[in-house]
Structures are given as structure tokens and as C-alpha cells.
Design a protein around this motif. Sequence first.
Motif, PDB file in Angstrom:
ATOM      1  N   ARG A  64       0.825  -1.210   0.000  1.00  0.00           N
ATOM      2  CA  ARG A  64       0.000   0.000   0.000  1.00  0.00           C
ATOM      3  C   ARG A  64       0.857   1.257   0.000  1.00  0.00           C
ATOM      4  O   ARG A  64       0.622   2.188  -0.767  1.00  0.00           O
ATOM      5  CB  ARG A  64      -0.925  -0.006   1.212  1.00  0.00           C
ATOM      6  CG  ARG A  64      -1.846   1.191   1.301  1.00  0.00           C
ATOM      7  CD  ARG A  64      -2.715   1.139   2.536  1.00  0.00           C
ATOM      8  NE  ARG A  64      -1.938   1.126   3.762  1.00  0.00           N
ATOM      9  CZ  ARG A  64      -1.455   2.216   4.354  1.00  0.00           C
ATOM     10  NH1 ARG A  64      -1.653   3.389   3.825  1.00  0.00           N
ATOM     11  NH2 ARG A  64      -0.763   2.122   5.465  1.00  0.00           N
ATOM     12  N   LYS A  65       1.893   1.291   0.835  1.00  0.00           N
ATOM     13  CA  LYS A  65       2.740   2.479   0.935  1.00  0.00           C
ATOM     14  C   LYS A  65       3.555   2.705  -0.333  1.00  0.00           C
ATOM     15  O   LYS A  65       3.763   3.846  -0.747  1.00  0.00           O
ATOM     16  CB  LYS A  65       3.664   2.376   2.138  1.00  0.00           C
ATOM     17  CG  LYS A  65       2.934   2.509   3.457  1.00  0.00           C
ATOM     18  CD  LYS A  65       3.907   2.415   4.610  1.00  0.00           C
ATOM     19  CE  LYS A  65       3.207   2.502   5.940  1.00  0.00           C
ATOM     20  NZ  LYS A  65       4.147   2.376   7.052  1.00  0.00           N
ATOM     21  N   VAL A  66       4.004   1.637  -0.964  1.00  0.00           N
ATOM     22  CA  VAL A  66       4.769   1.772  -2.201  1.00  0.00           C
ATOM     23  C   VAL A  66       3.866   2.273  -3.322  1.00  0.00           C
ATOM     24  O   VAL A  66       4.258   3.116  -4.133  1.00  0.00           O
ATOM     25  CB  VAL A  66       5.450   0.432  -2.575  1.00  0.00           C
ATOM     26  CG1 VAL A  66       6.080   0.492  -3.947  1.00  0.00           C
ATOM     27  CG2 VAL A  66       6.499   0.076  -1.535  1.00  0.00           C
ATOM     28  N   TYR A  67       2.636   1.790  -3.354  1.00  0.00           N
ATOM     29  CA  TYR A  67       1.674   2.258  -4.356  1.00  0.00           C
ATOM     30  C   TYR A  67       1.400   3.750  -4.167  1.00  0.00           C
ATOM     31  O   TYR A  67       1.349   4.506  -5.141  1.00  0.00           O
ATOM     32  CB  TYR A  67       0.372   1.461  -4.260  1.00  0.00           C
ATOM     33  CG  TYR A  67      -0.696   1.954  -5.191  1.00  0.00           C
ATOM     34  CD1 TYR A  67      -0.618   1.724  -6.557  1.00  0.00           C
ATOM     35  CD2 TYR A  67      -1.769   2.691  -4.705  1.00  0.00           C
ATOM     36  CE1 TYR A  67      -1.593   2.193  -7.416  1.00  0.00           C
ATOM     37  CE2 TYR A  67      -2.743   3.165  -5.552  1.00  0.00           C
ATOM     38  CZ  TYR A  67      -2.649   2.910  -6.904  1.00  0.00           C
ATOM     39  OH  TYR A  67      -3.619   3.385  -7.751  1.00  0.00           O
ATOM     40  N   ILE A  68       1.245   4.193  -2.922  1.00  0.00           N
ATOM     41  CA  ILE A  68       0.999   5.608  -2.650  1.00  0.00           C
ATOM     42  C   ILE A  68       2.214   6.441  -3.045  1.00  0.00           C
ATOM     43  O   ILE A  68       2.078   7.528  -3.612  1.00  0.00           O
ATOM     44  CB  ILE A  68       0.613   5.803  -1.172  1.00  0.00           C
ATOM     45  CG1 ILE A  68      -0.789   5.236  -0.937  1.00  0.00           C
ATOM     46  CG2 ILE A  68       0.684   7.264  -0.764  1.00  0.00           C
ATOM     47  CD1 ILE A  68      -1.227   5.195   0.493  1.00  0.00           C
ATOM     48  N   ALA A  69       3.428   5.941  -2.806  1.00  0.00           N
ATOM     49  CA  ALA A  69       4.647   6.643  -3.225  1.00  0.00           C
ATOM     50  C   ALA A  69       4.694   6.774  -4.744  1.00  0.00           C
ATOM     51  O   ALA A  69       5.126   7.804  -5.275  1.00  0.00           O
ATOM     52  CB  ALA A  69       5.881   5.911  -2.719  1.00  0.00           C
ATOM     53  N   ASP A  70       4.221   5.756  -5.447  1.00  0.00           N
ATOM     54  CA  ASP A  70       4.139   5.798  -6.902  1.00  0.00           C
ATOM     55  C   ASP A  70       3.211   6.931  -7.346  1.00  0.00           C
ATOM     56  O   ASP A  70       3.531   7.683  -8.266  1.00  0.00           O
ATOM     57  CB  ASP A  70       3.636   4.445  -7.421  1.00  0.00           C
ATOM     58  CG  ASP A  70       3.585   4.385  -8.925  1.00  0.00           C
ATOM     59  OD1 ASP A  70       4.663   4.365  -9.548  1.00  0.00           O
ATOM     60  OD2 ASP A  70       2.464   4.365  -9.479  1.00  0.00           O
TER      61      ASP A  70
END
Length: 115
Positions: A64-70
Motif C-alpha cells: 500500500r505504501k509503495v503504491y501511494i509513493a508511486d
Amino acid sequence: MGTVSMNHKRTRKNLLPSRLRLCVHRSAKHIYAQIIDDIKGITLCAASSLNLQEGTRADAGMTRKVYIADQVGRQIAEKAKEKGVTKVFFDRNGYKYHGRVKQLAESARREGLIF
């Protein structure tokens, strides 16, 4: 002004006068990105995960956090295009180039920012 870390001093020393700086900050919950003009001392544009709504992950391998960083990387690249910025210096602010920081940089690069 507060104390400045040695890594930050090294980063600022190596800046090219014509280059803007894409500075990343991450906390336990959120990630922030700013494009800064150090010569004028202004922030041209900024993006963060504070105002993002969680959506479905496009890639099942992303957390989830990596997707938001994307998403934040895409936002900052779009805002930079509106301002006419194409070339920046990537300042990872002492964080390892791994995980959320790496994903933000790569998504900004895919959207047209040149490091």
C-alpha cells in the motif's frame, strides 16, 4: 536555523546552479516530495500522500505504501511539467534508495522528469 546533517551538506555542495532539487521526505505514514530552487530559495511545487485517497493497487506486488509513493511521484512530475521543469537533482535526503523512495523516483522518471 537548525542543524544540518553531513549528508545534506554534501548534497547541497554538489548542486549545479542551473538544476532544481527534487527533495523527498518520508515518515512512518506519509511521503512528501518538493521541487526546490535553492538559488532563489523557493519551493516551485510539492506533492504528498496527505491528500491521496487509497485506491486499488495496480500491481499485486506493490504494498500500500509503495503504491501511494508511486502516485506521489506521478503527481510531482505532473506539477513539474505544468511549471516547465524537466531536469532536477534527486535529493533522497539521507534515505536509502529502496522501497518507497525508489518507487517515487522511478515513477517521476517515467512521467518525464530527468535526474
